[in-house]
Design an enzyme around this catalytic site. Structure first.
Site, PDB file in Angstrom:
ATOM      1  N   SER A 124     -40.316   1.375  -2.047  1.00 40.56           N
ATOM      2  CA  SER A 124     -40.338   2.543  -0.976  1.00 40.56           C
ATOM      3  C   SER A 124     -40.581   3.893  -1.407  1.00 40.56           C
ATOM      4  CB  SER A 124     -39.260   2.673   0.055  1.00 40.56           C
ATOM      5  OG  SER A 124     -39.153   3.711   0.940  1.00 40.56           O
ATOM      6  N   TYR A 150     -29.841   3.575   1.422  1.00 39.92           N
ATOM      7  CA  TYR A 150     -30.975   2.709   1.534  1.00 39.92           C
ATOM      8  C   TYR A 150     -31.962   3.277   0.285  1.00 39.92           C
ATOM      9  CZ  TYR A 150     -35.419   0.848   2.657  1.00 39.92           C
ATOM     10  OH  TYR A 150     -36.957   0.389   2.417  1.00 39.92           O
ATOM     11  N   LYS A 154     -33.079   1.160  -3.510  1.00 39.23           N
ATOM     12  CA  LYS A 154     -34.407   0.906  -3.780  1.00 39.23           C
ATOM     13  C   LYS A 154     -34.674   1.492  -5.309  1.00 39.23           C
ATOM     14  CE  LYS A 154     -36.103  -1.376  -0.602  1.00 39.23           C
ATOM     15  NZ  LYS A 154     -36.525  -2.750  -0.669  1.00 39.23           N
TER      16      LYS A 154
HETATM   17  P1  NAD Z   1     -38.020  -6.864   7.943  1.00 39.51           P
HETATM   18  O1  NAD Z   1     -36.394  -6.560   8.248  1.00 39.51           O
HETATM   19  O2  NAD Z   1     -38.615  -7.194   8.921  1.00 39.51           O
HETATM   20  O3  NAD Z   1     -37.749  -8.074   6.885  1.00 39.51           O
HETATM   21  C1  NAD Z   1     -36.881  -8.239   5.891  1.00 39.51           C
HETATM   22  C2  NAD Z   1     -36.380  -9.651   6.074  1.00 39.51           C
HETATM   23  O4  NAD Z   1     -35.740  -9.843   4.911  1.00 39.51           O
HETATM   24  C3  NAD Z   1     -35.897 -10.041   7.410  1.00 39.51           C
HETATM   25  O5  NAD Z   1     -36.805 -11.209   7.860  1.00 39.51           O
HETATM   26  C4  NAD Z   1     -34.736 -10.609   7.011  1.00 39.51           C
HETATM   27  O6  NAD Z   1     -34.016 -11.408   7.883  1.00 39.51           O
HETATM   28  C5  NAD Z   1     -34.525 -10.953   5.693  1.00 39.51           C
HETATM   29  N1  NAD Z   1     -33.327 -10.489   4.919  1.00 39.51           N
HETATM   30  C6  NAD Z   1     -32.378  -9.642   5.100  1.00 39.51           C
HETATM   31  N2  NAD Z   1     -31.269  -9.768   4.208  1.00 39.51           N
HETATM   32  C7  NAD Z   1     -31.391 -10.994   3.765  1.00 39.51           C
HETATM   33  C8  NAD Z   1     -30.544 -11.779   2.878  1.00 39.51           C
HETATM   34  N3  NAD Z   1     -29.471 -11.398   2.572  1.00 39.51           N
HETATM   35  N4  NAD Z   1     -31.099 -12.816   2.559  1.00 39.51           N
HETATM   36  C9  NAD Z   1     -32.523 -13.450   2.793  1.00 39.51           C
HETATM   37  N5  NAD Z   1     -33.019 -12.754   3.831  1.00 39.51           N
HETATM   38  C10 NAD Z   1     -32.626 -11.392   4.130  1.00 39.51           C
HETATM   39  O7  NAD Z   1     -38.320  -5.775   7.074  1.00 39.51           O
HETATM   40  P2  NAD Z   1     -39.816  -5.043   6.495  1.00 39.51           P
HETATM   41  O8  NAD Z   1     -40.157  -3.838   7.334  1.00 39.51           O
HETATM   42  O9  NAD Z   1     -40.611  -6.478   6.578  1.00 39.51           O
HETATM   43  O10 NAD Z   1     -39.323  -5.007   5.031  1.00 39.51           O
HETATM   44  C11 NAD Z   1     -39.516  -5.603   3.962  1.00 39.51           C
HETATM   45  C12 NAD Z   1     -39.079  -5.037   2.562  1.00 39.51           C
HETATM   46  O11 NAD Z   1     -40.030  -3.918   2.493  1.00 39.51           O
HETATM   47  C13 NAD Z   1     -37.995  -4.473   2.710  1.00 39.51           C
HETATM   48  O12 NAD Z   1     -37.345  -4.611   1.360  1.00 39.51           O
HETATM   49  C14 NAD Z   1     -37.945  -3.119   2.878  1.00 39.51           C
HETATM   50  O13 NAD Z   1     -36.803  -2.237   2.397  1.00 39.51           O
HETATM   51  C15 NAD Z   1     -39.315  -2.615   2.331  1.00 39.51           C
HETATM   52  N6  NAD Z   1     -39.614  -1.504   2.890  1.00 39.51           N
HETATM   53  C16 NAD Z   1     -39.914  -1.491   4.239  1.00 39.51           C
HETATM   54  C17 NAD Z   1     -40.609  -0.300   4.943  1.00 39.51           C
HETATM   55  C18 NAD Z   1     -40.712  -0.203   6.410  1.00 39.51           C
HETATM   56  O14 NAD Z   1     -40.879   0.998   6.882  1.00 39.51           O
HETATM   57  N7  NAD Z   1     -40.825  -1.316   6.942  1.00 39.51           N
HETATM   58  C19 NAD Z   1     -41.056   0.585   3.987  1.00 39.51           C
HETATM   59  C20 NAD Z   1     -40.723   0.684   2.666  1.00 39.51           C
HETATM   60  C21 NAD Z   1     -40.379  -0.513   2.251  1.00 39.51           C
HETATM   61  N1  UFG Z   2     -39.730  10.818  14.555  1.00 41.85           N
HETATM   62  C1  UFG Z   2     -39.599  11.484  15.702  1.00 41.85           C
HETATM   63  N2  UFG Z   2     -38.966  10.783  16.830  1.00 41.85           N
HETATM   64  C2  UFG Z   2     -38.569   9.596  16.645  1.00 41.85           C
HETATM   65  C3  UFG Z   2     -38.685   9.008  15.462  1.00 41.85           C
HETATM   66  C4  UFG Z   2     -39.327   9.560  14.266  1.00 41.85           C
HETATM   67  O1  UFG Z   2     -40.127  12.542  15.920  1.00 41.85           O
HETATM   68  O2  UFG Z   2     -38.173   8.889  17.465  1.00 41.85           O
HETATM   69  C5  UFG Z   2     -40.298  11.539  13.506  1.00 41.85           C
HETATM   70  C6  UFG Z   2     -39.428  11.864  12.311  1.00 41.85           C
HETATM   71  O3  UFG Z   2     -38.882  13.039  12.300  1.00 41.85           O
HETATM   72  C7  UFG Z   2     -40.540  12.017  11.104  1.00 41.85           C
HETATM   73  C8  UFG Z   2     -41.660  10.822  11.469  1.00 41.85           C
HETATM   74  O4  UFG Z   2     -41.512  10.782  12.841  1.00 41.85           O
HETATM   75  O5  UFG Z   2     -40.963  13.153  11.128  1.00 41.85           O
HETATM   76  C9  UFG Z   2     -41.671   9.655  10.936  1.00 41.85           C
HETATM   77  O6  UFG Z   2     -40.280   9.186  11.031  1.00 41.85           O
HETATM   78  P1  UFG Z   2     -39.911   7.518  10.600  1.00 41.85           P
HETATM   79  O7  UFG Z   2     -38.700   7.426  10.621  1.00 41.85           O
HETATM   80  O8  UFG Z   2     -40.924   6.765  11.390  1.00 41.85           O
HETATM   81  O9  UFG Z   2     -40.235   7.501   9.284  1.00 41.85           O
HETATM   82  P2  UFG Z   2     -39.763   8.439   7.926  1.00 41.85           P
HETATM   83  O10 UFG Z   2     -40.940   8.833   7.098  1.00 41.85           O
HETATM   84  O11 UFG Z   2     -38.652   9.357   8.147  1.00 41.85           O
HETATM   85  O12 UFG Z   2     -39.035   7.113   7.160  1.00 41.85           O
HETATM   86  C10 UFG Z   2     -39.685   6.463   6.382  1.00 41.85           C
HETATM   87  C11 UFG Z   2     -39.098   4.884   6.137  1.00 41.85           C
HETATM   88  C12 UFG Z   2     -37.649   4.735   5.449  1.00 41.85           C
HETATM   89  C13 UFG Z   2     -37.769   5.684   4.091  1.00 41.85           C
HETATM   90  C14 UFG Z   2     -38.441   6.947   4.284  1.00 41.85           C
HETATM   91  C15 UFG Z   2     -38.593   7.918   3.272  1.00 41.85           C
HETATM   92  O13 UFG Z   2     -38.820   4.188   7.475  1.00 41.85           O
HETATM   93  O14 UFG Z   2     -37.258   3.768   5.115  1.00 41.85           O
HETATM   94  O15 UFG Z   2     -39.786   6.892   5.018  1.00 41.85           O
HETATM   95  O16 UFG Z   2     -39.808   7.396   2.388  1.00 41.85           O
HETATM   96  F1  UFG Z   2     -36.763   5.995   3.716  1.00 41.85           F
END
Ligand code: NAD
Ligand code: UFG
Length: 334
Positions: A124, A150, A154
């Site tokens: 991330s 979190y 990572k």
């Molecule tokens: P998600 O929660 O939709 O998918 C994660 C999946 O992992 C889920 O299906 C969940 O059931 C499964 N899971 C959780 N714990 C588990 C365990 N102990 N054993 C087996 N399966 C398990 O999330 P996502 O948005 O698809 O994210 C996927 C990956 O990308 C994650 O590692 C997340 O940290 C990373 N990531 C997501 C974002 C984002 O904003 N969505 C941003 C940066 C990184």
């Molecule tokens: N925001 C609002 N109102 C809301 C939700 C979000 O104004 O109800 C704003 C936040 O303040 C921020 C922007 O929308 O300025 C984006 O917020 P998100 O929570 O969607 O995303 P972030 O960039 O804060 O967080 C993301 C990922 C995290 C990661 C982080 C840092 O969701 O997993 O980027 O890279 F840790």
């Protein structure tokens, strides 16, 4: 290649599985369904014409993981599984370190035992912490002022992967640092469906548009940006999914890191406007105090992925809003 996708029924995993199948790969999924549903497999089948083999297993269960990997004959693992809620990680740090760090160690040990050498890991942009740079390339330092447990997990997993790459010369590791994934599959069959109260901007906008949340709270409009709201790099989940396919084609020994983002920032107000334009409906909003831990600008320089993987984001926030609305309409029809 034959691939095991941990967390493959989740939001990013499911979209990636579809793109992998479309590119001719064979994919099997391991997930404990803690944040996704088994019905996603039918949706994947509808889009891609294949229902992936599924293991309901937990990455914290080393024996289960090891058996699946020893018997599966996999060429590569794409490791999406993990917990991802920033706020929850502050309240439950041990669960986050156990699942994300402990689970990833299990994945690596089981891979080593089974002789699987290739891994792609979902990292991330949060690993860059708050350095005030605004735009980040892969050379930027990591691990500084990371806002939450979190993010720490990572960072720690990245360090573990890098150490394993030193220990195992045959190991091929690609770390993908995602910026802000949004949007849904254009079919309307896959999208983000978070359990509980969402925190991220797009899932909140979705709930406000359906009336489940009465108004969108804008967390501060007094930042040092053009319109005063925070700027992020929102990447369409289908572009992100395709990034994994490109990365898989170009794997090499050692550990390589790539940002997956669009090189473009969008403010909170611009995102609201894009969603309103796509839906034709105004969203009720209210400016409230800043949210702790937010930085004004956090965006990707993703030139390395373009140069070395031949990948570039092709969709924009308007596409993401359109596809999100289509997904919502599809879900409402049931
Ligand atoms: P998600 O929660 O939709 O998918 C994660 C999946 O992992 C889920 O299906 C969940 O059931 C499964 N899971 C959780 N714990 C588990 C365990 N102990 N054993 C087996 N399966 C398990 O999330 P996502 O948005 O698809 O994210 C996927 C990956 O990308 C994650 O590692 C997340 O940290 C990373 N990531 C997501 C974002 C984002 O904003 N969505 C941003 C940066 C990184
Ligand atoms: N925001 C609002 N109102 C809301 C939700 C979000 O104004 O109800 C704003 C936040 O303040 C921020 C922007 O929308 O300025 C984006 O917020 P998100 O929570 O969607 O995303 P972030 O960039 O804060 O967080 C993301 C990922 C995290 C990661 C982080 C840092 O969701 O997993 O980027 O890279 F840790």
């Amino acid at each position: 290649m034959k691939i095991l996708a941990t967390g493959g029924t989740g939001y990013i995993g499911s979209h990636t599985v579809v793109e992998l199948i479309a590119s001719g790969h064979e994919v099997e999924i391991l997930d404990n369904l803690s944040n996704s549903k088994e019905s996603v497999l039918d949706r994947i089948n509808e889009i891609a014409g294949v229902r992936p083999k599924f293991f309901n297993a937990d990455i914290c269960d080393f024996n289960a993981l090891s058996k699946i990997m020893r018997e599966g004959n996999y060429d590569a693992v794409i490791h999406f599984a993990g917990l991802k809620a920033v706020g929850e990680s502050v309240e439950k740090p041990l669960e986050y370190f156990e699942t994300n760090v402990g689970g990833s160690v299990n994945v690596l040990k089981a891979m080593r035992e089974a002789g699987i050498n290739k891994i792609i890991f979902s990292s991330s942009a949060t690993v860059y912490g708050d350095q005030g740079l605004g735009f980040y390339d892969e050379e930027a330092q990591t691990g500084i002022k990371i806002a939450c447990p979190y993010g720490e997990t990572k960072y720690m997993i990245e360090r573990i992967l890098m150490a394993e790459a030193v220990a195992r010369p045959e190991f091929e590791c690609t770390i993908l640092r995602y910026f802000n994934p949004i949007g849904a599959h254009p079919s309307g069959l896959l999208g983000e469906d978070p359990n509980g109260i969402p925190n991220n901007l797009m899932p909140v906008i979705m709930r406000v548009s359906t009336g489940d949340i009465p108004e969108l709270q804008i967390y501060g409009d007094d930042y040092d940006t053009e319109d005063g709201t925070c700027i992020r790099d929102y990447i369409h989940v289908v572009d992100l999914a395709k990034g994994h396919v490109s990365a898989l084609d170009k794997m090499k020994t050692g550990a390589e890191v790539y940002n997956l983002g669009t090189n473009k920032g969008t403010s909170v107000l611009e995102m609201i406007k894009a969603f309103e334009d796509a839906s034709g409906k105004k969203l009720p909003t209210k400016v409230v105090a800043r949210r702790a831990g937010d930085v004004p600008v956090h965006c990707a320089i993703a030139d390395k992925a373009n140069r070395e993987l031949g990948w570039k984001a092709e969709l924009d926030v308007a596409d993401a809003c359109r596809d999100t609305l289509n997904y919502l309409a599809h879900e409402a029809r049931g």
